[in-house]
Design a protein around this motif. Structure first.
Motif, mmCIF file in Angstrom:
data_model
loop_
_atom_site.group_PDB
_atom_site.id
_atom_site.type_symbol
_atom_site.label_atom_id
_atom_site.label_comp_id
_atom_site.label_asym_id
_atom_site.label_seq_id
_atom_site.Cartn_x
_atom_site.Cartn_y
_atom_site.Cartn_z
ATOM 1 N N UNK A 1 39.444 36.344 35.483
ATOM 2 C CA UNK A 1 38.707 37.212 34.561
ATOM 3 C C UNK A 1 37.199 37.116 34.776
ATOM 4 N N UNK A 2 36.742 36.096 35.495
ATOM 5 C CA UNK A 2 35.310 35.897 35.756
ATOM 6 C C UNK A 2 34.886 36.407 37.123
ATOM 7 N N UNK A 3 35.799 37.017 37.897
ATOM 8 C CA UNK A 3 35.475 37.507 39.241
ATOM 9 C C UNK A 3 34.420 38.609 39.184
ATOM 10 N N UNK A 4 33.541 38.627 40.177
ATOM 11 C CA UNK A 4 32.580 39.712 40.354
ATOM 12 C C UNK A 4 32.315 39.854 41.855
ATOM 13 N N UNK A 5 31.962 41.072 42.316
ATOM 14 C CA UNK A 5 31.666 41.256 43.740
ATOM 15 C C UNK A 5 30.543 40.332 44.190
ATOM 16 N N UNK A 6 30.770 39.655 45.309
ATOM 17 C CA UNK A 6 29.790 38.716 45.842
ATOM 18 C C UNK A 6 30.114 37.267 45.530
ATOM 19 N N UNK A 7 31.029 37.013 44.568
ATOM 20 C CA UNK A 7 31.402 35.641 44.235
ATOM 21 C C UNK A 7 32.123 35.016 45.433
ATOM 22 N N UNK A 8 31.797 33.761 45.722
ATOM 23 C CA UNK A 8 32.456 33.033 46.799
ATOM 24 C C UNK A 8 33.371 31.993 46.180
ATOM 25 N N UNK A 9 34.573 31.811 46.793
ATOM 26 C CA UNK A 9 35.529 30.855 46.236
ATOM 27 C C UNK A 9 36.442 30.298 47.314
ATOM 28 N N UNK A 10 37.090 29.180 46.970
ATOM 29 C CA UNK A 10 38.097 28.589 47.849
ATOM 30 C C UNK A 10 39.444 29.188 47.474
ATOM 31 N N UNK A 11 40.190 29.627 48.498
ATOM 32 C CA UNK A 11 41.503 30.213 48.270
ATOM 33 C C UNK A 11 42.297 30.098 49.568
ATOM 34 N N UNK A 12 43.537 29.706 49.489
ATOM 35 C CA UNK A 12 44.419 29.572 50.656
ATOM 36 C C UNK A 12 43.754 28.784 51.787
ATOM 37 N N UNK B 1 36.852 44.176 42.852
ATOM 38 C CA UNK B 1 37.956 43.830 41.959
ATOM 39 C C UNK B 1 38.006 44.839 40.818
ATOM 40 N N UNK B 2 39.232 45.240 40.471
ATOM 41 C CA UNK B 2 39.431 46.225 39.416
ATOM 42 C C UNK B 2 40.543 45.760 38.495
ATOM 43 N N UNK B 3 40.302 45.906 37.186
ATOM 44 C CA UNK B 3 41.308 45.563 36.183
ATOM 45 C C UNK B 3 42.255 46.737 35.999
ATOM 46 N N UNK B 4 43.555 46.441 35.946
ATOM 47 C CA UNK B 4 44.573 47.447 35.667
ATOM 48 C C UNK B 4 45.415 46.939 34.502
ATOM 49 N N UNK B 5 45.494 47.723 33.452
ATOM 50 C CA UNK B 5 46.283 47.340 32.276
ATOM 51 C C UNK B 5 47.717 47.823 32.444
ATOM 52 N N UNK B 6 48.650 46.948 32.137
ATOM 53 C CA UNK B 6 50.062 47.327 32.140
ATOM 54 C C UNK B 6 50.440 47.707 30.718
ATOM 55 N N UNK B 7 51.494 48.470 30.567
ATOM 56 C CA UNK B 7 51.920 48.950 29.258
ATOM 57 C C UNK B 7 52.007 47.870 28.200
ATOM 58 N N UNK B 8 52.861 46.890 28.393
ATOM 59 C CA UNK B 8 53.041 45.850 27.372
ATOM 60 C C UNK B 8 52.531 44.490 27.828
ATOM 61 N N UNK B 9 52.338 44.324 29.113
ATOM 62 C CA UNK B 9 51.930 43.016 29.626
ATOM 63 C C UNK B 9 50.423 42.858 29.654
#
Length: 191
Positions: free
Chosen positions: A8-19, A28-36
């Protein structure tokens, strides 16, 4: 101590460790699901290889270690084959970076541009550009009767190859200020 963030804190340009690698959030874009809950669809760029990965995360659930780079002032000097050469402004040593390490920053590199080298554990991982740069227009359509300044824009190719939308009144050979975070026209440079 590691700085742990959730999606929820992601923003373009943020650097992180992953895999087991270092990644930069490109989009990054938020997508809302119907009930979830919300799903975050992200584009991440591997800082070592330059490869792009598109992934979906449940917003707020997944945790990542945020990377904060040490920054060193540098100046872009020239291109040498497949490498781009920067001068470290403190030690005056030359630093060679590949186009994969530079990623989209290549669209804004002009001679003598001052940047910051992004250092992580003694290794240069990329650069941080200034928020805006001045670029010269090398190709755009001329004005024609009926154009209005408020009526949208036209494509223009910059000296670096970047194509942006500029107002109708801007002509070939003029210089414009471009926002490096969004790739958008800011203003025409006054002569």
């Amino acid at each position: 101590m590691a700085d742990i963030v959730d999606t929820s804190k992601f923003y373009p340009g943020m650097k992180l460790k992953w895999q087991d690698g270092l990644w930069e959030v490109v989009d990054c874009q938020h997508h809302m699901k119907g009930r979830g809950g919300a799903v975050l669809k992200c584009k991440l760029r591997n800082l070592d290889t330059g490869s792009i990965s598109e992934n979906s995360f449940v917003s707020g659930n997944d945790k990542f270690e945020r990377i904060v780079f040490d920054e060193k002032p540098a100046q872009y000097s020239y291109k040498d084959g497949d490498h781009y050469v920067f001068m470290d402004m403190e030690s005056y040593e030359e630093v060679y970076l590949t186009k994969e390490a530079l990623g989209p920053a290549l669209n804004y590199l002009t001679d003598n541009l001052e940047v910051s080298l992004d250092m992580y554990e003694g290794k240069v991982m990329g650069i941080t550009l200034p928020n805006s740069v001045v670029l010269k227009i090398v190709d755009t359509q001329p004005n024609f009767k009926g154009d209005t300044a408020a009526g949208g824009g036209k494509p223009a190719t910059m000296e670096t190859g970047l194509v942006i939308t500029v107002p109708m009144f801007v002509m070939n050979g003029e210089s414009v200020v471009v926002d490096t975070r969004t790739g958008e026209y800011v203003e025409r440079v006054k002569k």
